[in-house]
Design a protein around this motif. Structure first.
Motif, PDB file in Angstrom:
ATOM      1  N   THR A 297       1.040  -1.303   0.146  1.00  0.00           N
ATOM      2  CA  THR A 297       0.187  -0.170   0.097  1.00  0.00           C
ATOM      3  C   THR A 297       0.817   1.175   0.106  1.00  0.00           C
ATOM      4  O   THR A 297       0.450   2.256  -0.473  1.00  0.00           O
ATOM      5  N   ALA A 298       1.962   1.120   0.912  1.00  0.00           N
ATOM      6  CA  ALA A 298       2.700   2.387   0.790  1.00  0.00           C
ATOM      7  C   ALA A 298       3.332   3.303  -0.724  1.00  0.00           C
ATOM      8  O   ALA A 298       3.674   4.136  -0.232  1.00  0.00           O
ATOM      9  N   HIS A 299       3.472   1.450  -1.283  1.00  0.00           N
ATOM     10  CA  HIS A 299       3.792   2.808  -2.735  1.00  0.00           C
ATOM     11  C   HIS A 299       2.824   2.674  -3.550  1.00  0.00           C
ATOM     12  O   HIS A 299       2.877   3.504  -4.643  1.00  0.00           O
ATOM     13  N   SER A 300       1.835   1.454  -3.760  1.00  0.00           N
ATOM     14  CA  SER A 300       0.889   1.852  -4.449  1.00  0.00           C
ATOM     15  C   SER A 300       0.120   2.632  -4.695  1.00  0.00           C
ATOM     16  O   SER A 300      -0.112   2.922  -5.110  1.00  0.00           O
ATOM     17  N   LEU A 301      -0.372   3.095  -3.458  1.00  0.00           N
ATOM     18  CA  LEU A 301      -1.337   4.079  -3.521  1.00  0.00           C
ATOM     19  C   LEU A 301      -1.113   5.423  -3.912  1.00  0.00           C
ATOM     20  O   LEU A 301      -2.088   6.127  -4.538  1.00  0.00           O
ATOM     21  N   PRO A 302      -0.357   6.147  -3.397  1.00  0.00           N
ATOM     22  CA  PRO A 302       0.364   7.092  -3.598  1.00  0.00           C
ATOM     23  C   PRO A 302       0.876   6.756  -5.530  1.00  0.00           C
ATOM     24  O   PRO A 302       0.440   7.816  -6.003  1.00  0.00           O
ATOM     25  N   CYS A 303       1.320   6.047  -5.705  1.00  0.00           N
ATOM     26  CA  CYS A 303       2.090   5.808  -7.356  1.00  0.00           C
ATOM     27  C   CYS A 303       0.298   6.215  -7.663  1.00  0.00           C
ATOM     28  O   CYS A 303       0.415   6.529  -9.099  1.00  0.00           O
ATOM     29  N   MET A 304      -0.621   4.786  -7.822  1.00  0.00           N
ATOM     30  CA  MET A 304      -2.317   4.819  -8.629  1.00  0.00           C
ATOM     31  C   MET A 304      -2.515   6.679  -8.273  1.00  0.00           C
ATOM     32  O   MET A 304      -3.734   6.727 -10.045  1.00  0.00           O
ATOM     33  N   PHE A 305      -2.626   7.387  -7.487  1.00  0.00           N
ATOM     34  CA  PHE A 305      -3.164   8.236  -7.880  1.00  0.00           C
ATOM     35  C   PHE A 305      -2.412   9.113  -8.641  1.00  0.00           C
ATOM     36  O   PHE A 305      -2.738  10.498  -8.759  1.00  0.00           O
ATOM     37  N   SER A 306      -1.416   9.338  -8.631  1.00  0.00           N
ATOM     38  CA  SER A 306      -0.361  10.586  -9.653  1.00  0.00           C
ATOM     39  C   SER A 306      -0.029   9.804 -10.939  1.00  0.00           C
ATOM     40  O   SER A 306      -0.738   9.103 -11.221  1.00  0.00           O
ATOM     41  N   ASN A 307       0.598  10.822 -11.766  1.00  0.00           N
ATOM     42  CA  ASN A 307       0.638  10.944 -13.377  1.00  0.00           C
ATOM     43  C   ASN A 307       1.634  10.244 -13.019  1.00  0.00           C
ATOM     44  O   ASN A 307       2.231  10.352 -15.060  1.00  0.00           O
ATOM     45  N   LEU A 308       2.653   9.621 -12.409  1.00  0.00           N
ATOM     46  CA  LEU A 308       3.760   9.222 -12.860  1.00  0.00           C
ATOM     47  C   LEU A 308       3.571   7.714 -13.060  1.00  0.00           C
ATOM     48  O   LEU A 308       3.329   7.184 -12.244  1.00  0.00           O
TER      49      LEU A 308
END
Length: 559
Positions: A297-308
């Motif tokens: 979660t710590a990696h996926s959550l901010p990743c999926m909401f970013s445009n990176l």
């Protein structure tokens, strides 16, 4: 009175002397050189059993098995060199105690669940709440930690390092120990270098299994999190606008962020069981091939909401720029984040956030966690307070293990027998799959109840729902449990996730979306978390230069 006080004082002194004398009887006198040798051997032969076992498995069908049995000696020799750097008076004992206890816990996690403590896993551990951490506490983990960690620590605490020899003599012995370790390393390399190089090249994850690699990655995380200069904040999508829908109604959308749901256990995606009994007649569009940005979660959550995208994702960069929720607010969409999984990982930093109070709803909460249906308890009140076009993001606890059975009410149990204990490695494969499938089915129930809520607003709003899980889960396949395996060699059980859309015809018509086109894309095309940023904006009807049409699933399905 004075005599009484003197007597009490003398008695206390006597008791203290007795305690001190008793403690001295149990003191272990040993030189630092001998301690370093024993400590290093313990790490090489005991705390690194997981990697040694894995090496044995890898070489089981080859003729190169002999070198495997040099691995504990190779590790021990390397540890002698490394640990000798920390053999500093007054610092050594607390340092070695801390390293041993944390290493025992890491060894247990790797041995039982196949967890590897690379940087991403450390990030996940550091950002885990106490409720989640407590779910890993059971008789098996406690017993292991007591035997392998606490007992040796007690022995270290009783050690008194012998300093009777001269400093020069002690330094000479330490030097001889280090040189001996180097000689052992050279000899092993001379005979088995090609074997180690071959195995290491084909199994690059092995270095992540070495205990205590978690110490290095922990310091790396702390350095990056607290001692690295933050990037200047970057706004994006400030040009976002939301054209009025064809029918003139405002929009009410729910985005459900799932937890630990894997695609292969979804009934819609070809699973042999019907794990979607509650939504099966609601017209769910299920995307068959969707991969996650990470395995935790710590990696996926901010990743999926970013445009990176996944290949270019960097946490520091993601946290220093607007994400898709921020862009929605630029389009004057009232956005609310509801949290039931212990943390939004800074995704909701720019929007209104509600964290579920576990003490408030006693019928669906136990004081530390809540069933996900709690999300709907105040749904109507929240909608009433929001203005204009609205989006509610609900972060579920979903299928978070290992305490799977605590994720759903007993009356929602569909598959038995289930594994109703946190030391899941002691359950049968059938019990683990059953309890996990129960969590998937219960999430389906929550989605169905949310859809019913939205249907009740369809007279006044264009309503829609989107569901996407943050990562998958291993249930014992390939000897792995839970999640967090480094992405490079993570199995598809941890990287393939479900993605659902529920679009009533009214919504599709109002937004100019061809549902048949979406249904066909869901069956035949490949997607990932990279699509969320652009698809959420496109699905809602937002217009902005920040949207990449190639990543917006709805872009090619416009009427």
């Amino acid at each position: 009175m004075k005599n009484i006080l003197n007597a009490q004082q003398n008695s206390s002194i006597s008791s203290l002397n007795i305690s001190t004398n008793t403690l001295r009887k149990f003191r272990i006198n040993i030189s630092m050189t001998k301690f370093l040798l024993l400590y290093s051997l313990y790490f090489g032969f005991v705390l690194n059993v997981p990697i040694i076992s894995r090496l044995i498995e890898i070489t089981a069908d080859t003729n190169n098995w002999l070198f495997v049995y040099t691995a504990p000696l190779l590790l021990s020799s390397a540890f002698v060199i490394i640990f000798s750097l920390f053999a500093i008076p007054y610092f050594a004992k607390p340092f070695f105690i801390f390293v041993l206890v944390s290493s025992a816990a890491a060894c247990y996690a790797t041995l039982k669940y196949g967890v590897l403590f690379d940087y991403t896993m450390i990030e996940n551990v550091m950002e885990t709440n106490t409720g989640e951490m407590s779910s890993y506490v059971n008789s098996s983990s406690i017993s292991y930690l007591l035997l392998v960690g606490i007992l040796p620590v007690i022995l270290i605490a009783l050690i008194k390092f012998n300093t009777q020899e001269s400093l020069l003599k002690r330094a000479f012995k330490r030097l001889m120990l280090v040189l001996s370790a180097i000689v052992v390393l050279v000899l092993i390399a001379a005979f088995f270098y090609k074997d180690y190089a071959s195995v290491g090249r084909n199994n690059s994850y092995l270095n992540k299994m070495i205990v205590p690699a978690h110490i290095f990655n922990s310091f790396k995380y702390i350095k990056n999190e607290f001692f690295t200069e933050k990037l200047a904040y970057k706004t994006q999508g400030t040009d976002a606008t939301l054209p009025v829908a064809i029918n003139g109604k405002p929009t009410l959308m729910v985005l459900i962020v799932g937890e630990t749901a894997r695609s292969m256990n979804i009934g819609y995606n070809g699973y042999s069981r019907n794990t979607n009994p509650y939504t099966q007649d609601m017209g769910i569009i299920s995307f068959q091939d969707v991969s996650s940005c990470g395995t935790a979660t710590a990696h996926s959550l901010p990743c999926m909401f970013s445009n990176l995208d996944r290949n270019n994702y960097n946490k520091n960069r993601a946290n220093s720029q607007d994400n898709v929720l921020d862009v929605l607010t630029y389009a004057n969409i009232d956005t609310l984040w509801k949290e039931n999984d212990g943390g939004d990982k800074s995704v909701a930093k720019g929007v209104t956030k509600i964290t579920i109070d576990t003490d408030k709803y006693t019928d669906v909460c136990n004081g530390s966690t809540c069933y996900d249906e709690v999300m709907l308890k105040s749904f109507d009140d929240e909608v009433a307070k929001m203005k204009g076009n609205k989006l509610i993001a609900m972060h579920l606890i979903g299928s978070h293990g290992p305490t799977y059975w605590q994720r759903y009410p007993a009356q929602k149990e569909l598959f038995t027998p289930s594994c109703n204990q946190s030391d899941i490695e002691n359950c049968t494969d059938e019990e683990i799959v059953n309890v996990y499938d129960n969590t998937i089915a219960y999430t389906d129930y929550v989605i169905a109840e949310t859809i019913k809520k939205l249907q009740s607003y369809s007279k006044d709003y264009n309503v829609a729902l989107m569901y996407l899980s943050d990562h998958g889960e291993s249930l014992g396949e390939k000897g792995l449990y839970l999640h967090g395996t480094p992405y490079t060699f993570a199995p598809e059980e941890q990287t393939q996730v479900p993605l659902f859309m529920w679009l009533p015809q009214q919504y599709a018509d109002a937004k100019g979306i061809d549902k048949r086109c979406l249904i066909e894309k869901a069956k035949t095309e490949t997607f990932s978390h990279d699509n969320l940023f652009h698809t959420l904006l496109g699905l809602y009807g937002v217009e902005s230069d920040v949207i990449n049409p190639r990543l917006d699933i709805t872009a090619s399905c416009r009427l």
